[in-house]
Design a protein around this motif. Sequence first.
Motif, PDB file in Angstrom:
ATOM      1  N   LYS A 297      16.954   5.885  -1.422  1.00 15.58           N
ATOM      2  CA  LYS A 297      15.795   5.979  -2.314  1.00 15.58           C
ATOM      3  C   LYS A 297      16.124   5.363  -3.682  1.00 15.58           C
ATOM      4  O   LYS A 297      15.332   4.601  -4.238  1.00 15.58           O
ATOM      5  N   GLU A 298      17.303   5.686  -4.196  1.00 21.43           N
ATOM      6  CA  GLU A 298      17.724   5.133  -5.491  1.00 21.43           C
ATOM      7  C   GLU A 298      17.962   3.632  -5.430  1.00 21.43           C
ATOM      8  O   GLU A 298      17.684   2.917  -6.379  1.00 21.43           O
ATOM      9  N   ALA A 299      18.487   3.170  -4.301  1.00 23.63           N
ATOM     10  CA  ALA A 299      18.834   1.756  -4.170  1.00 23.63           C
ATOM     11  C   ALA A 299      17.644   0.877  -3.795  1.00 23.63           C
ATOM     12  O   ALA A 299      17.619  -0.306  -4.161  1.00 23.63           O
ATOM     13  N   LEU A 300      16.675   1.443  -3.088  1.00 23.92           N
ATOM     14  CA  LEU A 300      15.590   0.624  -2.560  1.00 23.92           C
ATOM     15  C   LEU A 300      14.208   1.015  -3.085  1.00 23.92           C
ATOM     16  O   LEU A 300      13.489   0.185  -3.628  1.00 23.92           O
TER      17      LEU A 300
ATOM     18  N   ALA B 176      11.930  -0.755  -6.218  1.00 24.54           N
ATOM     19  CA  ALA B 176      10.694  -1.385  -5.743  1.00 24.54           C
ATOM     20  C   ALA B 176       9.486  -0.846  -6.506  1.00 24.54           C
ATOM     21  O   ALA B 176       8.585  -1.602  -6.866  1.00 24.54           O
ATOM     22  N   LEU B 177       9.478   0.451  -6.769  1.00 19.75           N
ATOM     23  CA  LEU B 177       8.375   1.051  -7.515  1.00 19.75           C
ATOM     24  C   LEU B 177       8.322   0.565  -8.954  1.00 19.75           C
ATOM     25  O   LEU B 177       7.251   0.464  -9.547  1.00 19.75           O
ATOM     26  N   MET B 178       9.477   0.268  -9.504  1.00 22.98           N
ATOM     27  CA  MET B 178       9.553  -0.138 -10.907  1.00 22.98           C
ATOM     28  C   MET B 178       9.630  -1.656 -11.069  1.00 22.98           C
ATOM     29  O   MET B 178       9.906  -2.147 -12.164  1.00 22.98           O
ATOM     30  N   ASN B 179       9.408  -2.382  -9.971  1.00 22.92           N
ATOM     31  CA  ASN B 179       9.478  -3.845  -9.986  1.00 22.92           C
ATOM     32  C   ASN B 179      10.802  -4.355 -10.533  1.00 22.92           C
ATOM     33  O   ASN B 179      10.855  -5.300 -11.313  1.00 22.92           O
ATOM     34  N   GLN B 180      11.882  -3.680 -10.124  1.00 25.34           N
ATOM     35  CA  GLN B 180      13.223  -4.076 -10.527  1.00 25.34           C
ATOM     36  C   GLN B 180      13.957  -4.662  -9.325  1.00 25.34           C
ATOM     37  O   GLN B 180      13.482  -4.572  -8.189  1.00 25.34           O
ATOM     38  N   THR B 181      15.118  -5.218  -9.583  1.00 23.82           N
ATOM     39  CA  THR B 181      15.920  -5.788  -8.512  1.00 23.82           C
ATOM     40  C   THR B 181      16.465  -4.672  -7.624  1.00 23.82           C
ATOM     41  O   THR B 181      17.034  -3.689  -8.112  1.00 23.82           O
ATOM     42  N   ILE B 182      16.268  -4.849  -6.343  1.00 20.83           N
ATOM     43  CA  ILE B 182      16.751  -3.887  -5.354  1.00 20.83           C
ATOM     44  C   ILE B 182      18.239  -4.114  -5.146  1.00 20.83           C
ATOM     45  O   ILE B 182      18.720  -5.254  -5.190  1.00 20.83           O
ATOM     46  N   THR B 183      18.977  -3.045  -4.918  1.00 21.46           N
ATOM     47  CA  THR B 183      20.409  -3.138  -4.645  1.00 21.46           C
ATOM     48  C   THR B 183      20.647  -4.083  -3.483  1.00 21.46           C
ATOM     49  O   THR B 183      19.944  -4.027  -2.465  1.00 21.46           O
ATOM     50  N   GLY B 184      21.661  -4.926  -3.614  1.00 22.60           N
ATOM     51  CA  GLY B 184      21.987  -5.880  -2.557  1.00 22.60           C
ATOM     52  C   GLY B 184      22.377  -5.172  -1.268  1.00 22.60           C
ATOM     53  O   GLY B 184      22.943  -4.070  -1.293  1.00 22.60           O
TER      54      GLY B 184
ATOM     55  N   GLU C  66       0.818  -1.214   0.000  1.00 25.71           N
ATOM     56  CA  GLU C  66       0.000   0.000   0.000  1.00 25.71           C
ATOM     57  C   GLU C  66       0.854   1.267   0.000  1.00 25.71           C
ATOM     58  O   GLU C  66       0.443   2.294  -0.522  1.00 25.71           O
ATOM     59  N   ARG C  67       2.059   1.191   0.565  1.00 25.79           N
ATOM     60  CA  ARG C  67       2.945   2.362   0.526  1.00 25.79           C
ATOM     61  C   ARG C  67       3.485   2.574  -0.885  1.00 25.79           C
ATOM     62  O   ARG C  67       3.521   3.697  -1.381  1.00 25.79           O
ATOM     63  N   LEU C  68       3.890   1.489  -1.519  1.00 27.73           N
ATOM     64  CA  LEU C  68       4.376   1.598  -2.896  1.00 27.73           C
ATOM     65  C   LEU C  68       3.251   2.082  -3.811  1.00 27.73           C
ATOM     66  O   LEU C  68       3.483   2.909  -4.701  1.00 27.73           O
ATOM     67  N   ALA C  69       2.051   1.591  -3.581  1.00 27.90           N
ATOM     68  CA  ALA C  69       0.898   2.026  -4.390  1.00 27.90           C
ATOM     69  C   ALA C  69       0.659   3.521  -4.213  1.00 27.90           C
ATOM     70  O   ALA C  69       0.310   4.207  -5.176  1.00 27.90           O
ATOM     71  N   SER C  70       0.856   4.030  -3.020  1.00 32.23           N
ATOM     72  CA  SER C  70       0.668   5.466  -2.777  1.00 32.23           C
ATOM     73  C   SER C  70       1.633   6.289  -3.619  1.00 32.23           C
ATOM     74  O   SER C  70       1.251   7.300  -4.215  1.00 32.23           O
ATOM     75  N   TYR C  71       2.883   5.860  -3.683  1.00 34.59           N
ATOM     76  CA  TYR C  71       3.858   6.544  -4.539  1.00 34.59           C
ATOM     77  C   TYR C  71       3.445   6.456  -6.003  1.00 34.59           C
ATOM     78  O   TYR C  71       3.483   7.445  -6.731  1.00 34.59           O
ATOM     79  N   ARG C  72       3.073   5.262  -6.425  1.00 35.20           N
ATOM     80  CA  ARG C  72       2.692   5.076  -7.834  1.00 35.20           C
ATOM     81  C   ARG C  72       1.490   5.943  -8.207  1.00 35.20           C
ATOM     82  O   ARG C  72       1.457   6.535  -9.288  1.00 35.20           O
ATOM     83  N   ILE C  73       0.526   6.008  -7.320  1.00 38.28           N
ATOM     84  CA  ILE C  73      -0.662   6.818  -7.601  1.00 38.28           C
ATOM     85  C   ILE C  73      -0.285   8.283  -7.712  1.00 38.28           C
ATOM     86  O   ILE C  73      -0.670   8.958  -8.659  1.00 38.28           O
ATOM     87  N   LEU C  74       0.479   8.766  -6.752  1.00 40.67           N
ATOM     88  CA  LEU C  74       0.820  10.188  -6.798  1.00 40.67           C
ATOM     89  C   LEU C  74       1.680  10.507  -8.023  1.00 40.67           C
ATOM     90  O   LEU C  74       1.439  11.493  -8.711  1.00 40.67           O
TER      91      LEU C  74
END
Length: 185
Positions: free
Chosen positions: A157-160, A164-172, A101-109
């Motif tokens: 923000k760039e690494a995590l 996450a918002l773009m459904n990509q691999t998060i930095t290790g 729901e937090r990621l969805a909030s970013y995507r919506i905005l």
Amino acid sequence: MARGRPSKKSHIVEAACELFTKQGYQSTSIDQVVLTAAVSKPTVYSNFPTKLVLWETALSALTERAQEEMEQALSSQNTTADSDFVAGWIALWSEWIGKPERLASYRILLGEQHKMAPSTFALFAEFEAVLESTLLAWMTVFSVPNERFFILKAVSKEALLTPALMNQTITGKDELRAQLETLSY
């Protein structure tokens, strides 16, 4: 009758939160909220005259929930004896991005800015302030200078968050840890 309204209103908001999380703002209709909440359309409209008002109410509810969850996450980090600054920082960010729901909030905005009112942006600022206040509190525990906040947040923000918002691999975690350790002191 008035006694039932707050619970019915919160039930509608919860149903809307679920739909906004799964489908986004554009794809969620009032009709879907009516079906999901199992209430009448007049009931929804008597509480929420527009979809934007419903979204703003849902965002407020998500912000309150995030505040409680992040306070709990911060508290659990503070009670962990072997915690270090970077490990705790990453854990707090992981908690933040770990909720759909937090990621969805970013995507919506980000995706529906043109449909949002100034009040929506103010509510979103309150939403993000939950994360920021949690991170600043964590920095205080380790006496990390506040001047480091911007760069630590930007890297995290760039690494995590962005992946996450773009459904990509998060930095290790090891790679992120190495980056943050050089920036935190």
